[in-house]
Design a protein around this motif. Structure first.
Motif, PDB file in Angstrom:
ATOM      1  N   THR A 186       0.859  -1.182   0.000  1.00 10.32           N
ATOM      2  CA  THR A 186       0.000   0.000   0.000  1.00 10.32           C
ATOM      3  C   THR A 186       0.896   1.232   0.000  1.00 10.32           C
ATOM      4  O   THR A 186       2.118   1.130   0.152  1.00 10.32           O
ATOM      5  N   TRP A 187       0.288   2.391  -0.132  1.00  8.75           N
ATOM      6  CA  TRP A 187       1.058   3.633  -0.135  1.00  8.75           C
ATOM      7  C   TRP A 187       1.839   3.822   1.165  1.00  8.75           C
ATOM      8  O   TRP A 187       2.831   4.553   1.192  1.00  8.75           O
ATOM      9  N   ASP A 188       1.421   3.184   2.239  1.00 11.38           N
ATOM     10  CA  ASP A 188       2.124   3.303   3.520  1.00 11.38           C
ATOM     11  C   ASP A 188       3.453   2.540   3.538  1.00 11.38           C
ATOM     12  O   ASP A 188       4.255   2.732   4.442  1.00 11.38           O
ATOM     13  N   ASP A 189       3.681   1.689   2.565  1.00  7.53           N
ATOM     14  CA  ASP A 189       4.872   0.842   2.532  1.00  7.53           C
ATOM     15  C   ASP A 189       5.997   1.468   1.706  1.00  7.53           C
ATOM     16  O   ASP A 189       6.567   0.834   0.812  1.00  7.53           O
ATOM     17  N   VAL A 230       3.438  11.298  -0.259  1.00  7.72           N
ATOM     18  CA  VAL A 230       3.613   9.842  -0.331  1.00  7.72           C
ATOM     19  C   VAL A 230       4.675   9.488  -1.370  1.00  7.72           C
ATOM     20  O   VAL A 230       5.576   8.691  -1.102  1.00  7.72           O
ATOM     21  N   LEU A 231       4.568  10.087  -2.537  1.00  7.20           N
ATOM     22  CA  LEU A 231       5.534   9.803  -3.600  1.00  7.20           C
ATOM     23  C   LEU A 231       6.929  10.310  -3.238  1.00  7.20           C
ATOM     24  O   LEU A 231       7.929   9.655  -3.527  1.00  7.20           O
ATOM     25  N   GLY A 232       6.985  11.454  -2.568  1.00  7.33           N
ATOM     26  CA  GLY A 232       8.267  11.978  -2.104  1.00  7.33           C
ATOM     27  C   GLY A 232       8.917  11.072  -1.076  1.00  7.33           C
ATOM     28  O   GLY A 232      10.144  10.910  -1.062  1.00  7.33           O
ATOM     29  N   ALA A 233       8.119  10.464  -0.210  1.00  3.81           N
ATOM     30  CA  ALA A 233       8.651   9.537   0.794  1.00  3.81           C
ATOM     31  C   ALA A 233       9.242   8.301   0.120  1.00  3.81           C
ATOM     32  O   ALA A 233      10.305   7.812   0.532  1.00  3.81           O
ATOM     33  N   SER A 243      10.977  11.412 -11.842  1.00  2.17           N
ATOM     34  CA  SER A 243       9.946  12.363 -11.385  1.00  2.17           C
ATOM     35  C   SER A 243       8.936  11.633 -10.493  1.00  2.17           C
ATOM     36  O   SER A 243       8.865  10.394 -10.496  1.00  2.17           O
ATOM     37  N   LEU A 244       8.170  12.403  -9.769  1.00  4.82           N
ATOM     38  CA  LEU A 244       7.119  11.806  -8.943  1.00  4.82           C
ATOM     39  C   LEU A 244       6.083  11.105  -9.815  1.00  4.82           C
ATOM     40  O   LEU A 244       5.533  10.068  -9.426  1.00  4.82           O
ATOM     41  N   ALA A 245       5.836  11.634 -10.994  1.00  3.02           N
ATOM     42  CA  ALA A 245       4.891  10.989 -11.920  1.00  3.02           C
ATOM     43  C   ALA A 245       5.409   9.615 -12.349  1.00  3.02           C
ATOM     44  O   ALA A 245       4.628   8.651 -12.440  1.00  3.02           O
ATOM     45  N   MET A 246       6.710   9.504 -12.589  1.00  3.17           N
ATOM     46  CA  MET A 246       7.288   8.216 -12.951  1.00  3.17           C
ATOM     47  C   MET A 246       7.122   7.235 -11.798  1.00  3.17           C
ATOM     48  O   MET A 246       6.738   6.077 -12.014  1.00  3.17           O
ATOM     49  N   ILE A 247       7.427   7.688 -10.584  1.00  6.21           N
ATOM     50  CA  ILE A 247       7.282   6.823  -9.419  1.00  6.21           C
ATOM     51  C   ILE A 247       5.835   6.358  -9.295  1.00  6.21           C
ATOM     52  O   ILE A 247       5.568   5.178  -9.063  1.00  6.21           O
ATOM     53  N   TYR A 248       4.899   7.262  -9.452  1.00  4.78           N
ATOM     54  CA  TYR A 248       3.476   6.912  -9.366  1.00  4.78           C
ATOM     55  C   TYR A 248       3.130   5.780 -10.343  1.00  4.78           C
ATOM     56  O   TYR A 248       2.544   4.768  -9.949  1.00  4.78           O
ATOM     57  N   LEU A 272      -5.145   7.726  -3.965  1.00  7.28           N
ATOM     58  CA  LEU A 272      -4.681   8.129  -2.633  1.00  7.28           C
ATOM     59  C   LEU A 272      -3.259   8.690  -2.658  1.00  7.28           C
ATOM     60  O   LEU A 272      -2.785   9.222  -1.661  1.00  7.28           O
ATOM     61  N   ALA A 273      -2.587   8.559  -3.778  1.00  5.14           N
ATOM     62  CA  ALA A 273      -1.218   9.075  -3.887  1.00  5.14           C
ATOM     63  C   ALA A 273      -1.231  10.600  -3.874  1.00  5.14           C
ATOM     64  O   ALA A 273      -2.150  11.233  -4.372  1.00  5.14           O
ATOM     65  N   ASN A 274      -0.198  11.162  -3.262  1.00  4.76           N
ATOM     66  CA  ASN A 274       0.005  12.609  -3.283  1.00  4.76           C
ATOM     67  C   ASN A 274       1.510  12.861  -3.276  1.00  4.76           C
ATOM     68  O   ASN A 274       2.302  11.923  -3.184  1.00  4.76           O
TER      69      ASN A 274
END
Length: 67
Positions: free
Chosen positions: A3-6, A52-55, A27-32, A47-49
């Motif tokens: 999940t996004w928490d991981d 979360v992506l920065g973390a 980029s954050l878009a690539m990570i997403y 739920l991504a923001n």
């Protein structure tokens, strides 16, 4: 199941799948897009923001610089 928490587990999977990538070009878009494509990712994509992506990026960056 991820999940996004991981963020740490996701970062490790992304590092394994993209071992030769220069993190400065990611980029954050690539990570997403890479995260939601992981076969064991089962969270809601909306739920991504940036936090979360920065973390995830930060975990990946730290892992890459330890080795």
């Amino acid at each position: 199941m991820l999940t996004w928490d991981d963020s740490y587990a996701i970062a490790r999977r992304l590092r394994d799948q993209h071992p030769d990538i220069y993190l400065e070009t990611v980029s954050l878009a690539m990570i997403y897009h890479w995260v939601i494509a992981l076969p064991d990712f089962e969270d809601e994509p909306e739920l991504a923001n940036d936090g979360v992506l920065g973390a995830i990026y930060q975990e990946w960056f730290e892992e890459a610089n330890i080795q």
